[in-house]
Write a protein that holds these residues in place. Structure first.
Motif, PDB file in Angstrom:
ATOM      1  N   CYS A 254       1.376  -1.245  -0.184  1.00 59.50           N
ATOM      2  CA  CYS A 254      -0.457   0.013   0.069  1.00 59.50           C
ATOM      3  C   CYS A 254       1.127   1.200   0.251  1.00 59.50           C
ATOM      4  CB  CYS A 254      -0.548  -0.042   1.653  1.00 59.50           C
ATOM      5  SG  CYS A 254      -0.228   0.379   3.198  1.00 59.50           S
ATOM      6  N   ASN A 255       2.519   1.471  -0.144  1.00 59.62           N
ATOM      7  CA  ASN A 255       3.158   2.413   0.123  1.00 59.62           C
ATOM      8  C   ASN A 255       3.031   3.232   1.409  1.00 59.62           C
ATOM      9  OD1 ASN A 255       2.773   1.192  -2.717  1.00 59.62           O
ATOM     10  ND2 ASN A 255       3.777   3.587  -3.305  1.00 59.62           N
ATOM     11  N   ASP A 256       2.546   2.791   2.091  1.00 59.47           N
ATOM     12  CA  ASP A 256       2.222   3.293   3.462  1.00 59.47           C
ATOM     13  C   ASP A 256       3.239   3.389   4.142  1.00 59.47           C
ATOM     14  OD1 ASP A 256       2.425   2.429   6.629  1.00 59.47           O
ATOM     15  OD2 ASP A 256       0.329   2.887   6.753  1.00 59.47           O
ATOM     16  N   ALA A 257       4.604   2.097   3.622  1.00 60.37           N
ATOM     17  CA  ALA A 257       5.796   2.931   4.338  1.00 60.37           C
ATOM     18  C   ALA A 257       6.027   2.588   5.988  1.00 60.37           C
ATOM     19  CB  ALA A 257       6.751   4.273   3.817  1.00 60.37           C
ATOM     20  N   SER A 258       5.651   1.937   6.010  1.00 59.34           N
ATOM     21  CA  SER A 258       5.673   1.535   7.906  1.00 59.34           C
ATOM     22  C   SER A 258       7.079   0.270   7.361  1.00 59.34           C
ATOM     23  CB  SER A 258       4.675   0.561   8.716  1.00 59.34           C
ATOM     24  OG  SER A 258       3.064   1.857   8.693  1.00 59.34           O
ATOM     25  N   CYS A 259       7.153  -0.202   6.834  1.00 58.31           N
ATOM     26  CA  CYS A 259       8.756  -1.470   6.368  1.00 58.31           C
ATOM     27  C   CYS A 259       9.911  -0.646   6.518  1.00 58.31           C
ATOM     28  CB  CYS A 259       8.483  -1.934   5.307  1.00 58.31           C
ATOM     29  SG  CYS A 259       7.837  -1.189   3.754  1.00 58.31           S
ATOM     30  N   VAL A 260       9.737   1.155   6.215  1.00 63.65           N
ATOM     31  CA  VAL A 260      11.145   2.078   5.877  1.00 63.65           C
ATOM     32  C   VAL A 260      11.347   2.700   7.062  1.00 63.65           C
ATOM     33  CG1 VAL A 260      11.715   3.395   4.311  1.00 63.65           C
ATOM     34  CG2 VAL A 260      10.563   2.002   3.364  1.00 63.65           C
ATOM     35  N   GLU A 261      10.381   2.452   7.760  1.00 63.74           N
ATOM     36  CA  GLU A 261      10.721   3.079   9.402  1.00 63.74           C
ATOM     37  C   GLU A 261      11.259   2.149  10.090  1.00 63.74           C
ATOM     38  OE1 GLU A 261       7.194   4.535  10.904  1.00 63.74           O
ATOM     39  OE2 GLU A 261       6.778   5.948   9.457  1.00 63.74           O
ATOM     40  N   VAL A 262      10.938   0.607   9.865  1.00 57.87           N
ATOM     41  CA  VAL A 262      11.820  -0.031  11.162  1.00 57.87           C
ATOM     42  C   VAL A 262      13.030  -1.129  10.889  1.00 57.87           C
ATOM     43  CG1 VAL A 262       9.348  -0.566  11.638  1.00 57.87           C
ATOM     44  CG2 VAL A 262       9.848  -2.482  10.377  1.00 57.87           C
ATOM     45  N   CYS A 263      13.169  -0.986   8.920  1.00 59.55           N
ATOM     46  CA  CYS A 263      13.810  -1.644   8.368  1.00 59.55           C
ATOM     47  C   CYS A 263      15.987  -0.806   9.167  1.00 59.55           C
ATOM     48  CB  CYS A 263      14.033  -1.666   6.640  1.00 59.55           C
ATOM     49  SG  CYS A 263      15.570  -2.400   6.250  1.00 59.55           S
ATOM     50  N   PRO A 264      16.682  -1.272   9.970  1.00 55.55           N
ATOM     51  CA  PRO A 264      17.653  -1.360   9.967  1.00 55.55           C
ATOM     52  C   PRO A 264      18.643  -1.155   9.320  1.00 55.55           C
ATOM     53  CG  PRO A 264      17.755  -3.919  10.858  1.00 55.55           C
ATOM     54  CD  PRO A 264      15.985  -3.208  10.061  1.00 55.55           C
ATOM     55  N   VAL A 265      19.264  -1.880   8.155  1.00 55.09           N
ATOM     56  CA  VAL A 265      19.330  -1.739   7.322  1.00 55.09           C
ATOM     57  C   VAL A 265      19.150  -0.707   6.008  1.00 55.09           C
ATOM     58  CG1 VAL A 265      21.096  -3.858   8.011  1.00 55.09           C
ATOM     59  CG2 VAL A 265      19.132  -3.551   6.546  1.00 55.09           C
TER      60      VAL A 265
ATOM     61  N   GLY B 138      12.029   4.946  -0.359  1.00 57.54           N
ATOM     62  CA  GLY B 138      11.289   5.314   1.131  1.00 57.54           C
ATOM     63  C   GLY B 138      10.417   6.833   0.291  1.00 57.54           C
ATOM     64  N   PRO B 139       9.571   7.595   1.311  1.00 56.22           N
ATOM     65  CA  PRO B 139       9.246   8.399   1.320  1.00 56.22           C
ATOM     66  C   PRO B 139       9.479   9.804   1.731  1.00 56.22           C
ATOM     67  CG  PRO B 139       8.249   7.404   3.285  1.00 56.22           C
ATOM     68  CD  PRO B 139       8.483   6.835   2.686  1.00 56.22           C
TER      69      PRO B 139
ATOM     70  N   ALA C 144      11.398  -7.693  10.705  1.00 54.03           N
ATOM     71  CA  ALA C 144      11.350  -6.124  10.819  1.00 54.03           C
ATOM     72  C   ALA C 144       9.717  -5.934  10.318  1.00 54.03           C
ATOM     73  CB  ALA C 144      11.826  -5.189  11.657  1.00 54.03           C
ATOM     74  N   CYS C 145      10.565  -5.720   8.794  1.00 48.52           N
ATOM     75  CA  CYS C 145       9.292  -4.906   7.627  1.00 48.52           C
ATOM     76  C   CYS C 145       8.363  -6.207   7.873  1.00 48.52           C
ATOM     77  CB  CYS C 145       9.996  -5.288   7.032  1.00 48.52           C
ATOM     78  SG  CYS C 145      10.089  -6.697   5.660  1.00 48.52           S
ATOM     79  N   GLU C 146       8.044  -7.133   8.143  1.00 50.02           N
ATOM     80  CA  GLU C 146       6.819  -8.444   7.716  1.00 50.02           C
ATOM     81  C   GLU C 146       6.397  -7.609   9.238  1.00 50.02           C
ATOM     82  OE1 GLU C 146       5.894 -13.115   7.313  1.00 50.02           O
ATOM     83  OE2 GLU C 146       7.693 -12.559   8.821  1.00 50.02           O
ATOM     84  N   ASP C 147       6.813  -8.168  10.006  1.00 55.25           N
ATOM     85  CA  ASP C 147       5.574  -7.618  11.299  1.00 55.25           C
ATOM     86  C   ASP C 147       4.982  -6.032  10.949  1.00 55.25           C
ATOM     87  OD1 ASP C 147       6.124 -10.119  12.585  1.00 55.25           O
ATOM     88  OD2 ASP C 147       7.794  -9.076  13.679  1.00 55.25           O
ATOM     89  N   ALA C 148       5.917  -5.272  10.700  1.00 51.09           N
ATOM     90  CA  ALA C 148       5.358  -3.928  10.472  1.00 51.09           C
ATOM     91  C   ALA C 148       4.065  -3.303   9.828  1.00 51.09           C
ATOM     92  CB  ALA C 148       6.485  -2.539  10.667  1.00 51.09           C
ATOM     93  N   CYS C 149       4.137  -4.637   8.592  1.00 47.02           N
ATOM     94  CA  CYS C 149       3.635  -4.660   7.515  1.00 47.02           C
ATOM     95  C   CYS C 149       2.230  -4.012   7.736  1.00 47.02           C
ATOM     96  CB  CYS C 149       3.818  -5.253   6.513  1.00 47.02           C
ATOM     97  SG  CYS C 149       2.742  -5.298   4.871  1.00 47.02           S
TER      98      CYS C 149
END
Length: 536
Positions: A10-21, A27-28, A51-56
């Motif tokens: 959905c391009n929400d980018a919650s996954c971008v925020e939590v990705c440590p690398v 990203g936005p 982390a991205c899977e949990d945040a999506c």
């Protein structure tokens, strides 16, 4: 092992925020974000942290070894994005959050409980600059706007995004007031009198007219009406459409057009598995439509749909997707490209998919989707009801249903300036021009563009503007009568989040009894009655 982003992104980018690398792009804060169809994970940089899977919020991310068969192409598509675009551009630095603001609490009314409204509420609730009291208002008795009444009823993963909105609704800074209409129950000026600022996130829910002869005929409708009907919108649930003819024509070829085509051609099993409104389910299950022709005025290189939407149709074994190779001569090739960014990657994904479809042999599927390009409609044919469409080429396509999927317009709000034609609120960085302490976000701000997650960055810009205005002393202290006092004095029956939870539980349990995700209540008075049981 790597993680993979798939179709329902959905391009929400919650996954971008939590990705440590920082392996998820664009990203936005990157230049390609606005043009990207979806986000992608770099397979060589992913460290398998999960982390991205949990945040999506829409369940679009899987470990590569667990990607469902239907989404298998996305393993290669994620990798192809980085092979195509190369080194990612440097992010554009976001503005600093600003200094703390003395005083408070800042009182903000957010009008419109769809995605944009919830992203505004989320941004405000998370701010550390000042204390905030947020009231989320909607004219309907139900929240979530576009997700409940616009997202296709078979896209259940996409609808999961409301779990994040529900979390925001539980925040100590947030309260909800549904079944309250600005202009009917309270005026814009009265709302301003009770708050420092008002943010309108009222979307764009009205269909556009093309001004064609015959457009008024029964069987000629807008996507807004048809989508509202099958999703059970209280304003449109009682509509009916002629579905006996074997063919329907859709004018326009964005994602909404493909959603419409898919639902019109779906079999009863697929319809039952969706959260389609009950009356629409019965009508579509008995439909005689066997072919949908999706037409576009411009060439294939300007196709408005995204490749994930078309790919889902192309992979449906019950559907023959027909594309004429003669219509594809203007599609780009890699040799034509001067840039290799998210936008051109999306264009090449669509071009390659269209070429693959044109090269496929016809199947014996009993239903067919035809994509046509370079056809401008000039007249809706028929006398007492729709009989077809005539195009500028002189071609006529026989049909019993013609749907205009050519965009949406906003309804506007009495007392707030809006643009002629589009209905959007004129603004500067989200601040509505010509109206004090009034702001906007989402489709009401920028028009019907982007996907659900696009509203997040849009909302963040508006909230930054609002908070900066508050810090500058531009927002007057509220001196009017409190909103709840106004509503109580006028006998307005308000539904809050607890009432919605009661209605939501009722729909889900009713659906479970008949083997469906939910059985939507589509009558507004009945929605309010069930929601009121929360107070019993």
């Amino acid at each position: 092992m790597t993680y993979v982003i798939t179709q329902s992104c959905c391009n929400d980018a919650s996954c971008v925020e939590v990705c440590p690398v920082d392996c998820i792009h664009p990203g936005p804060d990157e230049p390609g974000f606005g043009a990207a169809e979806m986000l992608y994970i770099h397979p060589d940089e992913c460290i398998d942290c999960g982390a991205c899977e949990d945040a999506c919020p829409v369940n679009a991310i899987f470990p590569d070894y667990e990607v469902p068969d239907a989404f298998a192409p996305y393993v290669d598509i994620n990798a192809a994005f980085f092979e195509f675009t190369g080194e990612q551009d440097e992010p554009v630095p976001l503005p600093p959050p600003g200094a703390k603001i003395p005083g408070g609490p800042l009182k903000v009314a957010v009008v419109g409980a769809g995605p944009a409204g919830w992203y505004v509420a989320e941004e405000l609730a998370a701010t550390r600059r000042c204390d905030v009291e947020i009231t989320v208002i909607d004219r309907l008795a139900t929240p979530y706007g576009l997700v409940r009444y616009g997202v296709a009823p078979d896209h259940l993963d996409t609808k999961e995004i409301v779990s994040g909105f529900a979390k925001t609704a539980r925040h100590r800074r947030v309260r909800t007031r549904y079944n309250v209409e600005i202009g009917r129950d309270v005026t814009h000026e009265e709302l301003l009198g009770a708050h420092h600022a008002v943010v309108y996130t009222t979307g764009a829910g009205e269909g556009r007219s093309l001004g064609l002869p015959g457009e008024e005929l029964p069987g000629s409708t807008s996507a807004a009406e048809l989508v509202g009907w099958y999703n059970g919108h209280p304003d449109r649930a009682a509509l009916s459409f002629p579905l006996a003819h074997e063919r329907a024509v859709i004018i326009g070829n964005g994602n909404v057009a493909l959603d419409l085509a898919r639902l019109l051609l779906a079999d009863e099993e697929a319809l039952q598995a969706s959260d389609l409104a009950p009356a629409a389910l019965s009508a579509l299950a008995a439909s005689g439509i066997r072919e949908v022709v999706v037409t576009a005025r411009r060439g294939a290189e300007h196709a408005a749909f995204t490749s994930p939407e078309l790919r889902a149709l192309a992979d449906d074994p019950h559907l023959d997707v027909v594309v004429d190779e003669a219509d594809l001569g203007s599609l780009p090739t890699e040799a034509d490209l001067t840039e290799r960014d998210a936008g051109t990657f999306a264009a090449m994904q669509k071009a390659d998919l269209l070429r693959d479809l044109a090269a496929r042999p016809r199947t014996d599927a009993d239903k067919r989707l035809v994509l046509r390009f370079g056809l401008t409609p000039t007249e809706i044919l028929g006398s007492d009801t729709v009989a077809g469409v005539r195009f500028d080429t002189g071609e006529e396509i026989e049909a019993g249903l013609v749907v205009r999927a050519t965009g949406y317009r906003s309804a506007g709000v009495a007392g707030v300036p809006s643009e002629e034609g589009s209905g959007r609120f004129p603004h500067e960085a989200g601040r509505v021009t010509g109206s004090r302490a009034t702001y906007t976000a989402g489709w009401a701000k920028r028009g019907p563009s982007g996907v659900i997650g696009t509203n997040r960055a849009c909302a963040a810009e508006t909230v930054r503007t609002l908070l900066d205005d508050y810090a500058a002393g531009s927002l007057a202290e509220p001196t009017g009568e409190p909103l709840d006092d106004l509503l109580a004095a006028r006998g307005v029956v308000v539904v809050d989040q607890t009432g919605w939870n009661t209605l939501d539980t009722h729909e889900r349990e009713s659906g479970k009894e008949i083997g469906r995700p939910r059985a939507k209540v589509t009558d507004r008075e009945e929605q309010v009655r069930i929601a009121a049981l929360a107070r019993v």
